[in-house]
Design a protein around this motif. Structure first.
Motif, short mmCIF file in Angstrom:
data_model
loop_
_atom_site.label_atom_id
_atom_site.label_comp_id
_atom_site.label_asym_id
_atom_site.label_seq_id
_atom_site.Cartn_x
_atom_site.Cartn_y
_atom_site.Cartn_z
N LEU A 169 8.39 -24.77 -8.44
CA LEU A 169 9.18 -25.02 -10.09
C LEU A 169 9.90 -23.54 -10.19
N ASP A 170 9.28 -22.61 -9.68
CA ASP A 170 9.72 -21.30 -9.90
C ASP A 170 9.22 -20.84 -11.27
N LEU A 171 8.06 -21.13 -11.77
CA LEU A 171 7.53 -20.92 -12.99
C LEU A 171 6.44 -19.57 -12.98
N GLY A 172 6.38 -18.89 -14.01
CA GLY A 172 5.48 -17.83 -14.05
C GLY A 172 4.59 -18.32 -15.27
N VAL A 173 3.26 -17.49 -15.28
CA VAL A 173 2.33 -17.99 -16.27
C VAL A 173 1.59 -16.82 -16.90
N ASP A 174 1.17 -16.93 -18.12
CA ASP A 174 0.32 -15.76 -18.73
C ASP A 174 -0.92 -16.48 -19.65
N ARG A 175 -1.63 -15.65 -19.72
CA ARG A 175 -2.81 -16.22 -20.32
C ARG A 175 -2.66 -15.75 -22.00
N VAL A 176 -2.73 -16.71 -22.99
CA VAL A 176 -2.38 -16.51 -24.09
C VAL A 176 -3.84 -16.10 -25.13
N GLY A 177 -4.90 -16.83 -24.67
CA GLY A 177 -6.07 -16.58 -25.10
C GLY A 177 -7.04 -17.63 -25.03
N THR A 178 -8.46 -17.31 -25.24
CA THR A 178 -9.55 -18.16 -25.34
C THR A 178 -10.17 -18.42 -26.68
N ILE A 179 -10.43 -19.66 -26.71
CA ILE A 179 -11.19 -20.24 -27.93
C ILE A 179 -12.50 -20.85 -27.46
N VAL A 180 -13.37 -19.84 -28.17
CA VAL A 180 -14.78 -20.19 -27.82
C VAL A 180 -15.40 -21.33 -28.85
N ARG A 181 -14.53 -21.23 -30.03
CA ARG A 181 -15.11 -22.38 -31.05
C ARG A 181 -14.33 -23.50 -30.73
N ASN A 182 -14.60 -24.14 -29.62
CA ASN A 182 -14.03 -25.48 -29.16
C ASN A 182 -15.01 -26.07 -28.21
N VAL A 183 -15.27 -27.47 -28.14
CA VAL A 183 -16.12 -27.97 -27.32
C VAL A 183 -15.43 -28.90 -26.35
N PRO A 185 -15.37 -24.61 -24.71
CA PRO A 185 -14.53 -23.48 -24.80
C PRO A 185 -13.18 -23.71 -23.96
N ALA A 186 -11.99 -23.37 -24.65
CA ALA A 186 -10.77 -23.59 -23.90
C ALA A 186 -9.97 -22.55 -24.00
N THR A 187 -8.99 -22.50 -22.99
CA THR A 187 -8.00 -21.28 -22.83
C THR A 187 -6.57 -21.74 -22.79
N VAL A 188 -5.91 -20.94 -23.41
CA VAL A 188 -4.37 -21.49 -23.54
C VAL A 188 -3.50 -20.65 -22.56
N PHE A 189 -2.60 -21.24 -21.91
CA PHE A 189 -1.90 -20.61 -21.06
C PHE A 189 -0.38 -20.96 -21.38
N ARG A 190 0.81 -20.08 -21.05
CA ARG A 190 1.94 -20.22 -21.36
C ARG A 190 2.93 -20.32 -19.90
N TYR A 191 3.65 -21.24 -19.84
CA TYR A 191 4.52 -21.18 -18.38
C TYR A 191 5.88 -21.12 -18.95
N ARG A 192 6.56 -20.17 -18.14
CA ARG A 192 8.17 -20.08 -18.50
C ARG A 192 8.54 -20.08 -17.16
N ARG A 193 10.05 -20.13 -17.15
CA ARG A 193 10.76 -19.96 -15.80
C ARG A 193 10.44 -18.56 -15.41
N ALA A 194 10.52 -18.17 -14.10
CA ALA A 194 10.47 -17.06 -13.59
C ALA A 194 11.63 -15.99 -14.08
N ALA A 195 12.69 -16.74 -13.93
CA ALA A 195 13.79 -16.00 -14.33
C ALA A 195 14.06 -15.64 -15.90
N ASP A 196 13.41 -16.28 -16.57
CA ASP A 196 13.36 -15.99 -18.11
C ASP A 196 12.38 -14.68 -18.24
N ILE A 197 11.42 -14.74 -17.60
CA ILE A 197 10.41 -13.64 -17.65
C ILE A 197 11.04 -12.45 -17.12
N ALA A 198 11.78 -12.54 -16.24
CA ALA A 198 12.34 -11.21 -15.47
C ALA A 198 13.33 -10.77 -16.40
#
Length: 207
Positions: A169-183, A185-198
């Motif tokens: 799908l030509d997508l790039g990803v970056d890690r937003v952060g991790t929440i330890v105070r969740n059951v 623990p959870a990590t949040v990721f952000r996907y965007r079009r590779a062209a938009d990131i570039a």
């Protein structure tokens, strides 16, 4: 405080019941924590246009999205479970609730193609096949504006989307952060079009 505890207990029981009925469709036996919801909602610009939420559940993320100041009319929530959908309509007046699979929601989206600043997802992508992952993300990016992002949380430290699907799908990803105070623990990721990131990363031309 007592009311909040009662609400949390009620949400937990609803979520547990849904998980028992359809464990692969419900990501966890407990709703997302407010801390996780706030991290995801921080990716939203309250004046940036419509937002779509995939997998509304008990409304834990929905509540945090609206707390950003996003107008109620700018939020649509996709929830395929009839019980959850009914409860969302009861608690979030004015928010459009769409009872349709996330991979075929465009036909019912009031904003239409290319109208949404971001899609916030609580779907259990890790439990899905690559074929279903691809169908859901392809639909999400039909909804998104140029520069729009798909925000997904996962209980794994690794990105939830298979590399082959992101590449297709030509997508790039970056890690937003991790929440330890969740059951759990959870990590949040952000996907965007590779062209938009570039385009964002491209250095400005010299004069």
């Amino acid at each position: 405080m007592l009311t909040e505890r009662r609400n949390s207990a009620g949400e937990y029981l609803k979520f547990l019941h849904a998980w028992i009925r359809k464990p692969r469709q419900t990501a966890s036996i407990v709703p997302s924590s407010p801390y996780l919801g706030r991290m995801m909602a921080r990716q939203i610009d309250p004046q940036g246009g419509p937002v779509m939420e995939f997998g509304g559940g008990t409304g834990a993320l929905t509540r945090e999205i609206l707390a950003t100041g996003l107008p109620v009319s700018d939020l649509e929530v996709v929830e395929i479970d009839p019980t959850f959908a009914r409860n969302l309509r009861r608690h979030f007046h004015g928010v459009k609730i769409i009872e349709a699979p996330a991979q075929s929601v465009l036909a019912e989206a009031q904003g239409g193609a290319g109208a949404y600043q971001c899609v916030i997802s609580g779907l259990p992508l890790l439990a899905m096949s690559k074929t279903l992952q691809k169908a859901i993300l392809a639909e999400a990016f039909k909804l998104l504006q140029p520069g729009g992002s798909f925000i997904q949380f996962t209980y794994s430290p690794r990105p939830p989307l298979a590399d082959s699907v992101a590449d297709a799908l030509d997508l790039g990803v970056d890690r937003v952060g991790t929440i330890v105070r969740n059951v759990p623990p959870a990590t949040v990721f952000r996907y965007r079009r590779a062209a938009d990131i570039a385009a964002v990363d491209r250095p400005a031309a010299s004069l």
